[in-house]
Write a protein that holds these residues in place. Structure first.
Motif, short mmCIF file in Angstrom:
data_model
loop_
_atom_site.label_atom_id
_atom_site.label_comp_id
_atom_site.label_asym_id
_atom_site.label_seq_id
_atom_site.Cartn_x
_atom_site.Cartn_y
_atom_site.Cartn_z
N LEU A 90 0.83 -1.21 0.00
CA LEU A 90 0.00 0.00 0.00
C LEU A 90 0.86 1.25 0.00
O LEU A 90 0.59 2.21 -0.73
CB LEU A 90 -0.91 -0.02 1.24
N MET A 91 1.91 1.25 0.79
CA MET A 91 2.72 2.45 0.97
C MET A 91 3.73 2.68 -0.15
O MET A 91 4.24 3.79 -0.31
CB MET A 91 3.46 2.37 2.32
N THR A 92 4.07 1.63 -0.92
CA THR A 92 5.12 1.77 -1.95
C THR A 92 4.65 1.46 -3.36
O THR A 92 5.38 1.74 -4.32
CB THR A 92 6.30 0.83 -1.65
N SER A 93 3.50 0.83 -3.52
CA SER A 93 2.96 0.40 -4.82
C SER A 93 3.75 -0.75 -5.42
O SER A 93 3.68 -0.99 -6.61
CB SER A 93 2.91 1.58 -5.81
N ARG A 94 4.48 -1.50 -4.59
CA ARG A 94 5.19 -2.68 -5.07
C ARG A 94 4.55 -3.96 -4.56
O ARG A 94 3.98 -4.00 -3.46
CB ARG A 94 6.65 -2.66 -4.61
N ILE A 95 4.69 -5.03 -5.38
CA ILE A 95 4.29 -6.37 -4.95
C ILE A 95 5.36 -6.89 -4.01
O ILE A 95 6.56 -6.77 -4.28
CB ILE A 95 4.14 -7.30 -6.17
N PRO A 96 5.00 -7.47 -2.87
CA PRO A 96 6.00 -8.03 -1.96
C PRO A 96 6.96 -8.98 -2.68
O PRO A 96 6.54 -9.86 -3.42
CB PRO A 96 5.16 -8.76 -0.92
N GLY A 97 8.24 -8.74 -2.47
CA GLY A 97 9.28 -9.48 -3.18
C GLY A 97 9.92 -8.64 -4.27
O GLY A 97 11.05 -8.91 -4.68
N HIS A 98 9.21 -7.62 -4.73
CA HIS A 98 9.71 -6.73 -5.77
C HIS A 98 10.26 -5.46 -5.13
O HIS A 98 9.67 -4.39 -5.19
CB HIS A 98 8.59 -6.39 -6.76
#
Length: 562
Positions: A90-98
């Motif tokens: 939510l805070m970074t707009s990244r998929i976890p792991g990316h």
């Protein structure tokens, strides 16, 4: 008119109205009338935790229901399978792991979300927003730059770790599933070597932090009361000439299962017995969360902020499944799986969007557009008139602007902005990037799960509160091979299509591996050792003599120690 003509006319009108509101939104983004944003994250909320998905008439949540009735229920909204990575997305707009982690850090870990990325509050501040955080953080804090204030929130009040006792804010109580009822409630949490080896709160171990310093002497009130009051205070004191972003991350309905009497009493004792008493308290926790929503919404209206505010409410994962057992009363039915699982019950979350800015033609509906919690970052940035690209090129943002999908329910999912460089394309979504052979990926209606995650929490919780407490996974579980489901037609994920559609399975597995190769990027803390516990990657718990614990013992409250 004929039914076909009426349908076409209605579709044209909806499209025209949506276009007009899109233009108005863009105009607003370049003027003083930029929309306010309120994100309410409900911890461990199951698919049937609130009544908005139509399956739970036992729980009393009228305020959330009112938002849904006058907004949209998002039936295809995804998160990560557990806590901290969802918040990071939510805070970074990244998929976890990316470029961000896919683990839950313990409160004593010297770790924080990749500081090469600009978090959402800091991005919105560029557009003139005031930014507020209330509630749970769980994104690292060992240095100030990793705290909510360090990541862009002007004001913050809440707890820094991943869980605590709802009444005394002791971190040592975080892993209790069911607490005694209020009449027998203990104010002591036993010492634990993983929690700095102190008896809490008498010897310390309290987790409550106020912007830049521990909130000394402010613990001892049920969390939902505190968080509602602080959120209302921030809104009441807000300078209405500026737009705001508020992130209200509730601790309800995360374990331990605790609620004060005024909420428990809403569920008559005669309706429960000794074996279902925890469900009574768990229902009360949902009502407490609903009361926060109602109080904060009322404050928005009283302050004149409501008419220009977009409210998003979502869970951080599916209904909970802790220590090998489902929490009594938590239900994701008919979705298979629970928190920690890559089946739909673990990652397809209860969610809604509500705003007076939405045209009436698209309110009071269920929206089946495929959305991810990472999408709210670029959506809010674009509405605010700020470029969502934070410039971190090793791991570009994965979220997409979904405002068009809100104005046009059931719209196709657009490609990521880095699709040409190897990122997810139209109607593609990566759920999890554990390894090249373990994760989950969706394309259109089809979803593939690889690796050990498909063995975790893969049955069903109660169909509805009061029914069978646990329904085992089908005997035709996926086993050691990848499994394939049509998650739109097979909502329970009962029918593994791997053998009947081998070509599709093969192509989706190959595509997942391509995406993994493109998205598997350092999280900024690769030096911190993690171990695989058979289900998830976990961080090793430090000892009671570590710097975090020494810092905590100075005041009894956790705080940054470097």
């Amino acid at each position: 008119c004929s039914s076909d003509l009426c349908t076409r006319t209605r579709d044209i009108v909806v499209t025209m109205v949506s276009f007009v509101f899109t233009v108005l939104a863009l105009v607003a983004a370049t003027s003083a009338a930029k929309p306010n944003f309120l994100v309410i994250l409900v911890d461990d909320l199951g698919w049937n935790g609130f009544s908005i998905n139509g399956n739970n008439r036992e729980v009393l949540t009228p305020h959330v229901q009112a938002l849904a009735d006058q907004g949209q229920v998002l039936t295809n909204h995804y998160t990560y399978k557990f806590c901290s990575p969802t918040r990071a997305a939510l805070m970074t707009s990244r998929i976890p792991g990316h470029g961000i982690w896919d683990a839950n850090p313990p409160i004593t870990a010297p770790i924080g979300i990749n500081d090469n990325m600009t978090m959402l509050p800091a991005m919105l501040k560029k557009a003139g927003y005031s930014t507020y955080h209330v509630g749970k953080w769980h994104l690292g804090y060992y240095q100030h730059k990793y705290t909510p204030h360090g990541r862009g929130f002007d004001k913050s009040h809440g707890f820094l770790g991943g869980g605590e006792d709802h009444f005394n804010q002791c971190d040592a109580c975080a892993n209790h599933i069911v607490a005694p009822d209020w009449s027998e409630h203990s104010v002591t949490c036993a010492a634990s070597t993983a929690k700095c080896d102190v008896t809490c709160p008498q010897q310390g171990g309290v987790d409550l932090f106020n912007t830049t310093a521990p909130a000394l002497g402010q613990n001892g009130t049920y969390n939902s009361y505190t968080f509602a009051a602080v959120a209302q205070e921030f809104l009441s004191e807000h300078d209405s000439s500026k737009p705001f972003f508020m992130y209200l991350a509730l601790h309800n309905v995360h374990q331990p299962v605790e609620a004060p009497p005024d909420f428990v009493d809403r569920y008559p004792a005669d309706d429960y017995n000794s074996s279902t008493i925890s469900r009574r308290i768990y229902n009360a926790m949902h009502s407490a969360a609903d009361e926060v929503v109602g109080n904060v919404t009322a404050t928005l209206k009283a302050t004149g902020l409501y008419d220009n505010t977009i409210i998003v409410l979502t869970a951080d994962n599916g209904g909970t499944f802790e220590h090998g057992l489902p929490v009594e009363g938590s239900s994701n039915w008919p979705r298979r799986g629970h928190k920690y699982s890559l089946f739909e019950g673990g990652i397809r979350t209860t969610a809604l969007v509500h705003s007076p800015l939405l045209p009436s033609a698209v309110t009071g509906v269920k929206n089946n557009a495929m959305l991810h919690v990472a999408d709210w970052y670029p959506t809010f940035c674009n509405l605010a008139g700020v470029d969502p690209d934070d410039g971190y090129t090793p791991a570009p943002g994965d979220g997409v602007d979904v405002w068009n999908s809100i104005l046009n329910p059931n719209a196709s999912r657009p490609a990521t902005r880095w699709h040409a460089a190897g990122g997810p394309g139209p109607d593609e979504m990566v759920y999890c990037l554990e390894s090249a052979t373990s994760g989950a990926y969706r394309n259109g209606s089809y979803k593939v799960i690889l690796g050990s995650s498909k063995k975790q929490a893969d049955g069903w919780t109660a169909q509805y509160p009061g029914s069978t407490p646990y329904i085992p996974a089908p005997k035709t579980a996926c086993g050691d091979t990848p499994c394939l489901f049509n998650v739109e037609e097979d909502v329970r994920e009962m029918n593994d299509l791997a053998k009947t559609m081998p070509d599709l399975l093969s192509s989706m597995v190959a595509r997942y591996k391509e995406l993994y190769a493109a998205m598997n990027k350092p999280n900024g803390h690769e030096e911190i050792p993690m171990t695989f516990d058979g289900v998830n990657f976990v961080l090793t718990e430090p000892t009671a003599a570590d710097p975090c614990c020494e810092k905590m013992k100075e005041t009894g409250f956790f705080a940054p120690w470097e």
